[in-house]
Structures are given as C-alpha cells and as structure tokens.
Design a protein around this motif. Structure first.
Motif, PDB file in Angstrom:
ATOM      1  N   SER A   1       7.007  -4.617  11.770  1.00  0.00           N
ATOM      2  CA  SER A   1       6.615  -3.276  12.196  1.00  0.00           C
ATOM      3  C   SER A   1       8.126  -2.548  12.263  1.00  0.00           C
ATOM      4  O   SER A   1       8.858  -2.418  12.696  1.00  0.00           O
ATOM      5  CB  SER A   1       5.501  -3.942  13.080  1.00  0.00           C
ATOM      6  OG  SER A   1       4.721  -4.487  12.733  1.00  0.00           O
TER       7      SER A   1
ATOM      8  N   SER B   1       5.938  -0.400   4.078  1.00  0.00           N
ATOM      9  CA  SER B   1       4.884   0.816   3.279  1.00  0.00           C
ATOM     10  C   SER B   1       5.219   1.905   3.092  1.00  0.00           C
ATOM     11  O   SER B   1       5.017   1.774   1.627  1.00  0.00           O
ATOM     12  CB  SER B   1       4.327   0.643   4.194  1.00  0.00           C
ATOM     13  OG  SER B   1       3.137  -0.625   4.957  1.00  0.00           O
TER      14      SER B   1
ATOM     15  N   GLN C   1      -4.839  -2.268   3.617  1.00  0.00           N
ATOM     16  CA  GLN C   1      -4.921  -3.915   4.563  1.00  0.00           C
ATOM     17  C   GLN C   1      -6.334  -3.544   4.760  1.00  0.00           C
ATOM     18  O   GLN C   1      -7.236  -4.691   5.160  1.00  0.00           O
ATOM     19  CB  GLN C   1      -4.166  -3.266   5.700  1.00  0.00           C
ATOM     20  CG  GLN C   1      -3.679  -4.268   7.333  1.00  0.00           C
ATOM     21  CD  GLN C   1      -3.139  -4.352   8.183  1.00  0.00           C
ATOM     22  OE1 GLN C   1      -2.421  -3.016   7.851  1.00  0.00           O
ATOM     23  NE2 GLN C   1      -3.135  -5.333   8.932  1.00  0.00           N
TER      24      GLN C   1
ATOM     25  N   ASP D   1      -0.509  -3.490   0.492  1.00  0.00           N
ATOM     26  CA  ASP D   1      -0.129  -3.404   1.478  1.00  0.00           C
ATOM     27  C   ASP D   1      -0.237  -3.818   3.017  1.00  0.00           C
ATOM     28  O   ASP D   1      -1.636  -3.418   3.383  1.00  0.00           O
ATOM     29  CB  ASP D   1       0.038  -1.890   1.817  1.00  0.00           C
ATOM     30  CG  ASP D   1       0.392  -1.064   2.742  1.00  0.00           C
ATOM     31  OD1 ASP D   1       1.472  -2.021   3.977  1.00  0.00           O
ATOM     32  OD2 ASP D   1       0.381  -0.261   3.384  1.00  0.00           O
ATOM     33  N   GLU D   2      -0.217  -4.828   2.430  1.00  0.00           N
ATOM     34  CA  GLU D   2      -1.062  -5.885   4.293  1.00  0.00           C
ATOM     35  C   GLU D   2      -2.109  -6.395   3.443  1.00  0.00           C
ATOM     36  O   GLU D   2      -2.951  -6.253   4.446  1.00  0.00           O
ATOM     37  CB  GLU D   2      -0.188  -5.173   4.858  1.00  0.00           C
ATOM     38  CG  GLU D   2       0.895  -5.182   5.817  1.00  0.00           C
ATOM     39  CD  GLU D   2       1.786  -5.766   6.206  1.00  0.00           C
ATOM     40  OE1 GLU D   2       1.268  -7.379   6.526  1.00  0.00           O
ATOM     41  OE2 GLU D   2       2.615  -5.721   7.251  1.00  0.00           O
TER      42      GLU D   2
ATOM     43  N   SER E   1      -3.908  -8.585   5.449  1.00  0.00           N
ATOM     44  CA  SER E   1      -3.005  -9.124   6.964  1.00  0.00           C
ATOM     45  C   SER E   1      -4.171  -8.961   8.549  1.00  0.00           C
ATOM     46  O   SER E   1      -4.578  -9.888   9.107  1.00  0.00           O
ATOM     47  CB  SER E   1      -2.732  -7.836   7.408  1.00  0.00           C
ATOM     48  OG  SER E   1      -1.240  -8.109   7.423  1.00  0.00           O
TER      49      SER E   1
ATOM     50  N   THR F   1       4.223  -7.600   3.794  1.00  0.00           N
ATOM     51  CA  THR F   1       3.624  -8.370   4.320  1.00  0.00           C
ATOM     52  C   THR F   1       4.312  -8.319   5.825  1.00  0.00           C
ATOM     53  O   THR F   1       5.942  -8.464   5.327  1.00  0.00           O
ATOM     54  CB  THR F   1       3.444  -9.771   4.018  1.00  0.00           C
ATOM     55  OG1 THR F   1       2.217 -10.289   5.116  1.00  0.00           O
ATOM     56  CG2 THR F   1       4.482 -10.038   3.383  1.00  0.00           C
ATOM     57  N   HIS F   2       4.584  -9.488   6.743  1.00  0.00           N
ATOM     58  CA  HIS F   2       5.065  -9.558   7.888  1.00  0.00           C
ATOM     59  C   HIS F   2       5.001 -11.280   7.319  1.00  0.00           C
ATOM     60  O   HIS F   2       5.376 -11.817   8.721  1.00  0.00           O
ATOM     61  CB  HIS F   2       4.710  -8.786   8.958  1.00  0.00           C
ATOM     62  CG  HIS F   2       3.075  -9.241   9.556  1.00  0.00           C
ATOM     63  ND1 HIS F   2       2.038  -8.199   9.280  1.00  0.00           N
ATOM     64  CD2 HIS F   2       2.675  -9.737  10.701  1.00  0.00           C
ATOM     65  CE1 HIS F   2       0.899  -8.604   9.883  1.00  0.00           C
ATOM     66  NE2 HIS F   2       1.293  -9.836  10.322  1.00  0.00           N
ATOM     67  N   GLU F   3       4.080 -11.761   6.914  1.00  0.00           N
ATOM     68  CA  GLU F   3       3.979 -13.358   6.711  1.00  0.00           C
ATOM     69  C   GLU F   3       4.825 -13.708   6.162  1.00  0.00           C
ATOM     70  O   GLU F   3       4.498 -13.762   4.168  1.00  0.00           O
ATOM     71  CB  GLU F   3       2.346 -13.347   6.594  1.00  0.00           C
ATOM     72  CG  GLU F   3       1.528 -12.468   7.645  1.00  0.00           C
ATOM     73  CD  GLU F   3      -0.102 -12.388   7.457  1.00  0.00           C
ATOM     74  OE1 GLU F   3      -0.668 -13.471   7.628  1.00  0.00           O
ATOM     75  OE2 GLU F   3      -0.373 -12.438   6.387  1.00  0.00           O
TER      76      GLU F   3
END
Length: 344
Positions: A40, A45, A89, A165-166, A169, A198-200
């Motif tokens: 984050s 984004s 998201q 965008d995510e 999530s 993504t953060h995944e």
C-alpha cells in the motif's frame, strides 16, 4: 500498446508533498496480462489510473497506441475512456439498479440504441455466467457475483484495455481463482490487454505474463513472471516471491545448520528450471561420487507451465568429491549458489 515515459505524479496535502509516482518508464505490449505489485502506498493505483487519466500525470507522457493521451481534448478523452474498461476492488455497483442496468450503464451514457444495449448486456451476462441474475440487485449477490457484474460492465463498450484495481482483494481464495480464470478467458477470447495492480504475488503468479514491482513510486524490478520469480533481484521482490514460493529457509533449519559438526560439510541453494527439475540429478551425483547428499529444505512447483525447483542441499564428504559433484550438477543445467553462513 501502453507506454509510460518518465511519468511523475505529485499530490499536495496541505504543506506536505507526496510523490506517488517518481519517474516511471514502462511498456506494456498488446495482448499481455501485465501485473503491478507493491505494498500500500507504492503508487500502483496512481499508475493504473494514468491510463484513463482518472489521475493526470504531473510530468511525463502516457502513450496508448502511440498517442500521448495527456494531450487529448475533452472529446478525444471521452472516446479514449470508452476503449478502456475498469474493474474496481469494491465493485462500485449502483445498489438501486438491477444487474442488467449496472452493466448497461456505460452504453446508456454512450447513447447506444436500446435494442443494441439489450443484446450486448445479455451477451455479457451469459459470458460471465450471470444471465439468470439480470433482474437481481447487487445486495442479492455474493462478492464473486458482484465482481462478475463489474467485469461485464467494464466490457460493455468493447474496450481494448482492461484495468483491474485490486480486483480480487475483497474475495476469498476460491472466488479469487474463479475471477482470475475469467480474466484469462477474456484476455484470450477478446484479445484485450489487461493491466492489473495487486499486493498479492499469488495473483501475479496465477495470471500474468509480465510483472513490475513498485516501491515508493518507482519501478524497482520488472520482467517476465518467470524471470522475476526464478531470480528476484531486490529484497522487496524476494519477500514477495517468498510469500508464494516459500523459498525462505525456516529458522529451525538455520539453527540446525549453525551447529558445529565434524567432517567436511558444504551447503548450497540449488535452482532447477525446466527439464532439470524432473531429473534425478542429486540421486545420480550421490551414486557417482564418494559423498552424502542431504536435501534440507525446498520445493518444486510450476511457473508459466515450466517446472521450477528451489532446494537447500547439504554435501558431506571429501573436498575433492564435493567439487566433482558440484561440477556434475552444474552440467545438468542447475544453478548453484553457496548458502552464506553455513557449512565447513
């Protein structure tokens, strides 16, 4: 297809200046599924939203099909945004409208004839598996169904680019897998270029052709998913990769290796790629040479259809035999790195 040239984005929060993007140079080819991963606040984004100018770069250029979209007139920008779908998201559905009406919204805004709207919306709902939910409202749907509505809406104007965008999530693992499978189908059947953030790292591994890793507004590493996963360069990328590949040596194994023992011992990290991952290389080495080989930790998995293995291996025996075995293993196209701090 999409090119970022020295793109920066600066926000002013009172007296504080935030550099969300700091000199981004990146190219996404037509038809790719390109992932951007980061924690984050990394700027993911902000970068994504520069493609449809929901965020306008402070400096630099964003080229789509060779055209600098930052120079578009209002009319040109409206036309451009119809060619760029977006999946959010938290779905961003209108709760007061039915599933049909939510998917139809972009077409209504574009003043498409009603008969054409109905045909297109029902075609899309059939495609995402929700034809029987056309008259339902968002509150009557599961999270995965809501995201399928969001995807159908994003496809309504027949875009050539899809921004995600995510997009997974807020979903559970099983639903995430289904949505990613749908996105791969969209990419294949509609030939749509997909840019997702993504953060995944598991999402990147599952769906993407290429990936860029962001930190503090900069791209710190990029390349094919296979190259980045098999040989991460930066510490942050190594941490992301370990979250899904589990290559970090457990503390219990580290403690075991740090204990002094008699005899000659060397510990190495071995990386197997392709055919070498399925061959009994270590077994053959143990038979050929006068030494013991002990696999301490590791796994073998698959990256983009190619077998990939990462093992922590202990060699015990005379120095000459260990060196002969290492040469044999290297000749089998196995990458060998000494595990720093262990052995001897």
């Amino acid at each position: 297809m999409i090119t970022f040239e020295n793109v920066t984005k600066t926000y002013h929060n009172g007296k504080q200046i935030v550099h969300a993007l700091n000199g981004i140079d990146l190219t996404i080819e037509r038809g790719e599924i390109f992932g951007v991963v980061g924690f984050s606040g990394a700027g993911k984004s902000s970068l994504l939203r520069c493609v449809n100018l929901l965020e306008r770069p402070t400096t630099g250029r964003v080229l789509v099909e060779g055209q600098d979209i930052t120079q578009f007139s209002k009319a040109e920008l409206r036309q451009h945004r119809r060619r760029v779908g977006m999946v959010f998201q938290h779905f961003n559905l209108l709760n007061s409208k039915t599933v049909f009406a939510n998917v139809a919204e972009p077409l209504v805004i574009a003043k498409v004839p009603n008969a054409e709207i109905r045909k297109r919306v029902m075609e899309l709902l059939e495609f995402v598996g929700l034809a029987d939910k056309a008259n339902h409202y968002p509150d009557q749907l599961s999270g995965g169904q809501k995201q399928r509505v969001g995807i159908a809406r994003a496809l309504a104007t027949r875009p050539s680019i899809l921004l995600c965008d995510e997009a997974t999530s807020a979903l559970d693992p099983q639903t995430t897998s289904a949505i990613l499978s749908l996105l791969k189908t969209i990419n294949r059947e509609y030939r749509i270029t997909i840019l997702l953030v993504t953060h995944e790292m598991s999402v990147i591994r599952e769906i993407c052709d290429k990936v860029a890793v962001m930190e503090r507004g900069k791209v710190i590493e990029s390349g094919s998913v296979f190259d980045v996963f098999s040989n991460p360069q930066s510490d942050i990328t190594k941490n992301f990769v370990n979250s899904v590949m589990h290559t970090k040596i457990p503390e219990s194994v580290q403690r075991l290796l740090s204990e002094p023992e008699g005899g000659n011992r060397r510990v190495y990290q071995l990386v197997f790629v392709g055919a070498s991952a399925t061959q009994p290389v270590l077994f053959q080495a143990a038979k050929k040479f006068n030494l013991d080989i002990n696999i301490l930790f590791g796994n073998i998995t698959e990256l983009q259809g190619v077998p990939f293995g990462h093992l922590l291996v202990e060699f015990r025996g005379p120095e000459r035999e260990i060196n002969r075995a290492l040469t044999y293993v290297r000749e089998a196209q196995v990458d060998i790195q000494e595990a720093v701090g262990y052995g001897h």
